[in-house]
Design a protein around this motif. Structure first.
Motif, PDB file in Angstrom:
ATOM      1  N   TYR A 206       0.812  -1.210   0.000  1.00  0.00           N
ATOM      2  CA  TYR A 206       0.000   0.000   0.000  1.00  0.00           C
ATOM      3  C   TYR A 206       0.853   1.271   0.000  1.00  0.00           C
ATOM      4  O   TYR A 206       0.351   2.335   0.361  1.00  0.00           O
ATOM      5  N   TYR A 207       2.118   1.161  -0.359  1.00  0.00           N
ATOM      6  CA  TYR A 207       2.972   2.346  -0.444  1.00  0.00           C
ATOM      7  C   TYR A 207       2.388   3.341  -1.447  1.00  0.00           C
ATOM      8  O   TYR A 207       1.973   2.935  -2.544  1.00  0.00           O
ATOM      9  N   PRO A 208       2.289   4.638  -1.139  1.00  0.00           N
ATOM     10  CA  PRO A 208       2.825   5.351   0.023  1.00  0.00           C
ATOM     11  C   PRO A 208       1.822   5.516   1.170  1.00  0.00           C
ATOM     12  O   PRO A 208       2.005   6.398   2.010  1.00  0.00           O
ATOM     13  N   PHE A 209       0.777   4.706   1.194  1.00  0.00           N
ATOM     14  CA  PHE A 209      -0.189   4.764   2.287  1.00  0.00           C
ATOM     15  C   PHE A 209      -0.010   3.572   3.230  1.00  0.00           C
ATOM     16  O   PHE A 209      -0.939   3.166   3.914  1.00  0.00           O
ATOM     17  N   ASP A 210       1.205   3.026   3.251  1.00  0.00           N
ATOM     18  CA  ASP A 210       1.450   1.818   4.029  1.00  0.00           C
ATOM     19  C   ASP A 210       1.599   2.136   5.510  1.00  0.00           C
ATOM     20  O   ASP A 210       1.899   3.267   5.907  1.00  0.00           O
ATOM     21  N   GLU A 211       1.403   1.118   6.302  1.00  0.00           N
ATOM     22  CA  GLU A 211       1.559   1.189   7.755  1.00  0.00           C
ATOM     23  C   GLU A 211       2.416   0.005   8.183  1.00  0.00           C
ATOM     24  O   GLU A 211       2.006  -1.141   8.032  1.00  0.00           O
ATOM     25  N   GLN A 212       3.609   0.288   8.676  1.00  0.00           N
ATOM     26  CA  GLN A 212       4.541  -0.767   9.051  1.00  0.00           C
ATOM     27  C   GLN A 212       4.414  -1.061  10.548  1.00  0.00           C
ATOM     28  O   GLN A 212       4.415  -0.146  11.365  1.00  0.00           O
ATOM     29  N   ILE A 213       4.300  -2.358  10.868  1.00  0.00           N
ATOM     30  CA  ILE A 213       4.163  -2.805  12.254  1.00  0.00           C
ATOM     31  C   ILE A 213       5.383  -3.649  12.602  1.00  0.00           C
ATOM     32  O   ILE A 213       5.650  -4.675  11.971  1.00  0.00           O
ATOM     33  N   CYS A 214       6.133  -3.194  13.600  1.00  0.00           N
ATOM     34  CA  CYS A 214       7.332  -3.886  14.039  1.00  0.00           C
ATOM     35  C   CYS A 214       7.176  -4.255  15.514  1.00  0.00           C
ATOM     36  O   CYS A 214       6.700  -3.435  16.309  1.00  0.00           O
ATOM     37  N   ASN A 333      12.706   5.529  -6.792  1.00  0.00           N
ATOM     38  CA  ASN A 333      13.079   5.726  -5.397  1.00  0.00           C
ATOM     39  C   ASN A 333      12.105   5.084  -4.416  1.00  0.00           C
ATOM     40  O   ASN A 333      12.288   5.213  -3.203  1.00  0.00           O
ATOM     41  N   SER A 334      11.091   4.412  -4.894  1.00  0.00           N
ATOM     42  CA  SER A 334      10.122   3.761  -4.009  1.00  0.00           C
ATOM     43  C   SER A 334      10.635   2.385  -3.601  1.00  0.00           C
ATOM     44  O   SER A 334      11.542   1.829  -4.246  1.00  0.00           O
ATOM     45  N   PRO A 335      10.103   1.807  -2.520  1.00  0.00           N
ATOM     46  CA  PRO A 335      10.540   0.463  -2.102  1.00  0.00           C
ATOM     47  C   PRO A 335      10.280  -0.565  -3.188  1.00  0.00           C
ATOM     48  O   PRO A 335       9.268  -0.509  -3.896  1.00  0.00           O
ATOM     49  N   TYR A 339       5.850  -7.558  -5.852  1.00  0.00           N
ATOM     50  CA  TYR A 339       4.407  -7.420  -5.973  1.00  0.00           C
ATOM     51  C   TYR A 339       4.098  -6.007  -6.475  1.00  0.00           C
ATOM     52  O   TYR A 339       4.943  -5.112  -6.458  1.00  0.00           O
ATOM     53  N   VAL A 340       2.868  -5.838  -6.946  1.00  0.00           N
ATOM     54  CA  VAL A 340       2.435  -4.541  -7.470  1.00  0.00           C
ATOM     55  C   VAL A 340       1.952  -3.684  -6.311  1.00  0.00           C
ATOM     56  O   VAL A 340       1.103  -4.092  -5.526  1.00  0.00           O
ATOM     57  N   LYS A 341       2.487  -2.471  -6.213  1.00  0.00           N
ATOM     58  CA  LYS A 341       2.097  -1.542  -5.165  1.00  0.00           C
ATOM     59  C   LYS A 341       1.007  -0.613  -5.690  1.00  0.00           C
ATOM     60  O   LYS A 341       0.853  -0.450  -6.910  1.00  0.00           O
ATOM     61  N   VAL A 485     -11.178   3.816  -2.788  1.00  0.00           N
ATOM     62  CA  VAL A 485     -11.860   2.781  -1.995  1.00  0.00           C
ATOM     63  C   VAL A 485     -10.982   1.542  -1.796  1.00  0.00           C
ATOM     64  O   VAL A 485     -10.906   0.988  -0.694  1.00  0.00           O
ATOM     65  N   LEU A 486     -10.295   1.122  -2.853  1.00  0.00           N
ATOM     66  CA  LEU A 486      -9.569  -0.154  -2.812  1.00  0.00           C
ATOM     67  C   LEU A 486      -8.091  -0.020  -2.409  1.00  0.00           C
ATOM     68  O   LEU A 486      -7.525  -0.956  -1.846  1.00  0.00           O
ATOM     69  N   CYS A 487      -7.490   1.116  -2.687  1.00  0.00           N
ATOM     70  CA  CYS A 487      -6.041   1.223  -2.527  1.00  0.00           C
ATOM     71  C   CYS A 487      -5.596   2.139  -1.400  1.00  0.00           C
ATOM     72  O   CYS A 487      -4.398   2.175  -1.084  1.00  0.00           O
ATOM     73  N   VAL A 488      -6.507   2.890  -0.821  1.00  0.00           N
ATOM     74  CA  VAL A 488      -6.132   3.807   0.256  1.00  0.00           C
ATOM     75  C   VAL A 488      -6.711   3.266   1.566  1.00  0.00           C
ATOM     76  O   VAL A 488      -7.923   3.356   1.780  1.00  0.00           O
TER      77      VAL A 488
END
Length: 489
Positions: A206-214, A333-335, A339-341, A485-488
């Protein structure tokens, strides 16, 4: 963080965490002999332990083993954690500074102050901590045990490790930022301030709307969950205001004690969850808004007069190249991942809509060129099907070429129409031989504009081009809604 600032956290942690009491299982019963044993024994005053002390066993291990022996052997792990028989070890974690998030290698770098706290009633307090040995004005309630390596070698300490820790560094430029603290209630604090590199699996779908959990996970590698419990100190997880990174919102969640199973054995576990959310406004302003403005420019070009459709092609080609150049920089410059982001989806469809606008302008140019030639040469063979399409002013193509004059400007339109009807009769008379010739050779008619199927295709194409700007806008709005709706998340 300066070294002096890091060293300041050790006494601060002692003050914050020192008042916590570790569980109800630790007993404070000791004989009067042990209380007075070190009053006049300098060796015992230094060692803090006697010959019966065994650093291989945790405090109160006999009581713990007795409690476990009384349990039902068929008892499962259950939902009640920590275990009722386990000896509690309290953990304190202070998050000082977040240095970096390495999205290429899935690593986070940070400064932390880590603390373990437990009570060991086997410790013999030194004389200056014993109220029966010294006066009240000489009595000390807290001491730092030095040399540190000596006491860590002879006193039992938990066998904990941090899972996913790839490396740590303890500053020792002025003085080592670690300490072992003894309280007058025989509570021990093991403190260390360090720079840590922690492995964090990341998902950039979901980059650039991703949420990383560590997860910051503390585990025991040699003590089972029925014997040792890992719990949080009161207010044990603290995040300083400096624990942040530009471009991210950072949250920390304290998890309840849990267990993990390895090879059929169950070990205690404690987690703190880090949540890293990207600040979205940066990407909206730098990627999404410029991309939409490119489409607006290409769409507004639809309303330019049809006779300047070549200029539309130039405008659309320029905006397409500009959009591709801009998006390629952010894509590079994106990660990266297999897979398709959602960022890739936006880039692909933005370029696709730009291409559609450019293609529409090229079709307009071709139709106008073809219609102008037919209008100038009405006697050309094979124009009988498309002549009506060219001269019909009810649609845009006929309106655009209505002022185009025929090649023979001295003749009137009525005479031209009679010539068209004459050519129509001639072509109908020649239609059968041409069809038989085409069938015999396995080919097609030589003049493609003489085909009714081609006329119907042109008719549909002209009708589409009349409403193409609104159709394109409608599909773009549908794409924006579906993307949101689907990607954000």
């Amino acid at each position: 963080m300066m070294i002096l600032d890091i060293l300041m956290y050790i006494p601060f942690l002692v003050g914050v965490f020192g008042d916590a009491v570790v569980g109800d299982k630790a007993t404070n019963v000791s004989s009067s002999q042990n209380k007075n044993a070190s009053c006049f024994d300098s060796e015992l005053d230094f060692q803090l332990i006697d010959k019966d002390y065994d650093s291989k066993f945790w405090p109160n291990y006999k009581e713990v083993e007795k409690c476990i022996s009384n349990l039902d052997p068929n008892e499962g792990i259950g939902d009640k954690l920590p275990h009722s028989c386990a000896y509690p070890i309290a953990i304190g974690l202070k998050l000082i500074d977040l240095k970096d998030i390495n999205i290429a290698e899935n690593l986070i770098s940070m400064e932390i102050a880590y603390m373990e706290q437990w009570i060991d009633n086997r410790i013999i307090l030194p004389s200056f901590m014993n109220s029966e040995c010294v006066s009240a004005d000489q009595l000390r309630s807290v001491i730092y045990l030095e040399p540190l390596h000596h006491y860590r070698a002879i006193i039992w300490s938990p066998d904990f490790y941090i899972r996913g820790c790839l490396g740590s560094r303890i500053s020792s430029v002025i003085k080592s930022s670690e300490a072992l603290v003894l309280h007058d209630n025989k509570m021990i604090d093991n403190l260390v301030t360090m720079h840590m590199i922690l492995m964090c699996p990341m998902d950039f779908q979901y980059y650039p709307f991703d949420e990383q959990i560590c997860n910051f996970t503390i585990e025991s590698y040699g003590s089972f969950h029925k014997r040792i419990a890992i719990v949080w100190l009161p207010n044990g997880l603290q995040k300083l205001s400096e624990f942040r990174l530009e471009g991210y919102d950072v949250d920390v969640v304290q998890q309840h004690p849990s267990v993990i199973e390895y090879g059929g054995y169950v070990f205690p576990q404690l987690k703190a969850t880090f949540i890293f959310r990207r600040i979205r406004i940066k990407y909206v302003l730098l990627i999404y808004v410029p991309s939409m403005l490119h489409f607006v420019i290409a769409w507004l070009a639809f309303f330019l007069p049809k006779e300047v459709s070549q200029g539309r092609c130039i405008i659309n080609c320029s905006t397409t190249l500009s959009l591709v150049s801009m998006l390629s920089v952010y894509t590079r410059n994106s990660p990266h991942g297999g897979y398709v982001k959602v960022m890739d989806i936006w880039c692909y469809f933005s370029i696709l809509f730009q291409f559609v606008c450019t293609l529409d302008a090229m079709i307009d140019t071709r139709l106008l060129y073809m219609a102008g030639n037919i209008k100038r040469n009405p006697l050309e063979s094979g124009t009988r099907y498309v002549w009506g399409l060219v001269t019909d002013t009810s649609h845009w193509l006929g309106k655009e070429v209505r002022l185009v004059r025929t090649r023979d400007e001295g003749r009137g339109f009525d005479e031209t129409a009679r010539d068209i009807r004459r050519l129509t009769h001639i072509s109908q008379a020649q239609k059968a031989p041409e069809q038989s010739a085409a069938k015999g050779t396995g080919g097609t008619l030589r003049n493609y504009r003489a085909s009714p199927r081609y006329y119907r295709f042109l008719r549909l194409l002209v009708s589409y081009q009349e409403w193409s700007q609104y159709i394109c806008l409608m599909w773009y709005l549908v794409f924006l809604l579906g993307y949101y709706v689907l990607c954000v998340p």
